[in-house]
Design a protein around this motif. Structure first.
Motif, mmCIF file in Angstrom:
data_model
loop_
_atom_site.group_PDB
_atom_site.id
_atom_site.type_symbol
_atom_site.label_atom_id
_atom_site.label_comp_id
_atom_site.label_asym_id
_atom_site.label_seq_id
_atom_site.Cartn_x
_atom_site.Cartn_y
_atom_site.Cartn_z
ATOM 1 N N SER A 124 30.914 33.481 46.326
ATOM 2 C CA SER A 124 31.536 33.273 47.629
ATOM 3 C C SER A 124 32.558 34.381 47.800
ATOM 4 N N MET A 125 33.157 34.456 48.977
ATOM 5 C CA MET A 125 34.082 35.550 49.255
ATOM 6 C C MET A 125 35.517 35.076 49.468
ATOM 7 N N TYR A 126 35.842 33.920 48.941
ATOM 8 C CA TYR A 126 37.226 33.464 49.012
ATOM 9 C C TYR A 126 38.107 34.360 48.145
ATOM 10 N N ASP A 127 39.389 34.443 48.501
ATOM 11 C CA ASP A 127 40.323 35.244 47.710
ATOM 12 C C ASP A 127 40.333 34.797 46.257
ATOM 13 N N MET A 128 40.074 33.521 46.013
ATOM 14 C CA MET A 128 40.013 32.988 44.664
ATOM 15 C C MET A 128 39.024 33.784 43.810
ATOM 16 N N VAL A 129 37.991 34.319 44.446
ATOM 17 C CA VAL A 129 36.930 35.047 43.752
ATOM 18 C C VAL A 129 37.150 36.552 43.823
ATOM 19 N N THR A 130 37.548 37.049 45.001
ATOM 20 C CA THR A 130 37.554 38.498 45.210
ATOM 21 C C THR A 130 38.847 39.188 44.818
ATOM 22 N N ARG A 131 39.957 38.453 44.729
ATOM 23 C CA ARG A 131 41.222 39.053 44.285
ATOM 24 C C ARG A 131 41.304 38.900 42.773
ATOM 25 N N VAL A 132 41.256 40.006 42.062
ATOM 26 C CA VAL A 132 41.199 39.949 40.606
ATOM 27 C C VAL A 132 42.409 40.650 39.999
ATOM 28 N N PRO A 133 42.761 40.290 38.775
ATOM 29 C CA PRO A 133 43.900 40.955 38.123
ATOM 30 C C PRO A 133 43.567 42.394 37.786
ATOM 31 N N ALA A 134 44.529 43.255 37.939
ATOM 32 C CA ALA A 134 44.385 44.653 37.525
ATOM 33 C C ALA A 134 45.737 45.092 36.969
ATOM 34 N N ILE A 135 45.814 45.263 35.663
ATOM 35 C CA ILE A 135 47.060 45.593 34.982
ATOM 36 C C ILE A 135 46.894 46.932 34.284
ATOM 37 N N VAL A 136 47.814 47.848 34.549
ATOM 38 C CA VAL A 136 47.804 49.155 33.892
ATOM 39 C C VAL A 136 49.036 49.243 32.999
ATOM 40 N N TRP A 137 48.814 49.546 31.722
ATOM 41 C CA TRP A 137 49.887 49.560 30.720
ATOM 42 C C TRP A 137 49.916 50.921 30.045
ATOM 43 N N ALA A 138 51.021 51.628 30.184
ATOM 44 C CA ALA A 138 51.155 52.954 29.573
ATOM 45 C C ALA A 138 52.637 53.265 29.402
#
Length: 279
Positions: A124-138
């Motif tokens: 489905s295209m709910y934000d629950m599905v399409t908004r994903v974590p993206a963490i950059v660590w440096a």
């Protein structure tokens, strides 16, 4: 119908038990209007998921509060397990002497519905599905502790990784490097993002789902159907009121449909030009 004895997600028992012992796990409350507003494809998906337990994840049309608690606990247990293994990976990188020359990017390809909107898993295209974590660590390379709200797409990490590795991304990429954002420079992000879900086992009534989302609204189209979804994200951030059939929303839906069409056409031509150039 109750869930079978096996768990809906599959972390080691101790990880799930740690969450089952808590009494503050969020449990979704789905309104009749939310369920009524589902387009036919998602209503069919609900019954399909009861008959077929995808990835051994069982579902019920009317799950009890306890079932939803267990669903959340096992999912959160999986997340904790992944977090622990990521910690082991970072410890290994450090012990091998690579930590000062490493950039770690952590993300997911999609999220899951855990009962929200009466649905299980993705598709489905709910934000629950399409908004994903993206963490950059440096450490030492970028200023940490920042959370950016601007929009990007997953494939934007392609040129980002190339640039961070010292490789100049091809000029004809549609994806946009996120390095300016990581460095703290001016970065406005995308003014609209797009998602696609091609034919899959749960998609019985359509071969393609497409979505266009701006900061304030979202439209979801189902190929071959005159039904879809439209959400005003300013007044309905939880996407509980599908206004697809609301005459007052018709101009906004038409504008988003046009924007989606232009994106599809532009992307197709862009791909055709790249294919011709690289022959």
């Amino acid at each position: 119908m109750a869930f079978p004895a096996r768990t809906p997600y599959d972390p080691p028992k101790a990880y799930a038990d740690a969450y089952l012992a808590r009494d503050d796990l969020p449990v979704p409350l789905v309104s009749p209007a939310d369920l009524d507003g589902l387009p036919p494809m998602l209503k069919d998906k609900r019954t399909h998921d009861v008959a077929v337990d995808h990835d051994a994840i069982s579902w019920s049309l009317n799950p009890t509060t306890e079932q939803l608690r267990r669903l959340r606990a096992h999912y959160d247990g999986n997340v904790t397990l992944i977090d622990k293994q990521l910690g082991r990976l970072l410890e290994t990188i450090e012990s091998k002497g690579y930590i000062d020359n490493s950039i770690v990017i952590f993300m997911s390809d999609h999220g899951d519905n855990l009962g929200e909107h009466g649905l299980s898993q993705k598709w489905s295209m709910y934000d629950m599905v399409t908004r994903v974590p993206a963490i950059v660590w440096a450490p030492g390379k970028f200023v940490g502790g920042r959370r950016l709200k601007q929009m990007c797409q997953l494939f934007d990490f392609g040129p980002t990784i190339l640039e961070l590795a010292g490789v100049t991304p091809p000029a004809d990429f549609e994806a946009q490097s996120l390095v300016p954002a990581l460095k703290g420079n001016d970065w406005s992000g995308r003014d609209a993002v797009f998602c696609e879900q091609a034919g899959d086992v749960t998609m019985e009534d359509t071969r393609l789902i497409t979505m266009v989302r701006t900061e304030t609204e979202k439209a979801v189209l189902y190929l071959g159907s005159d039904q879809g979804q439209y959400f005003d994200l300013e007044t309905d951030p939880l996407e509980e009121n599908n206004r697809w059939n609301d005459p007052a929303a018709a101009p906004q839906i038409a504008a988003l449909r046009q924007r989606l069409l232009e994106w599809r056409l532009d992307s197709s031509v862009h791909t055709m030009d790249r294919t011709t150039a690289h022959r």
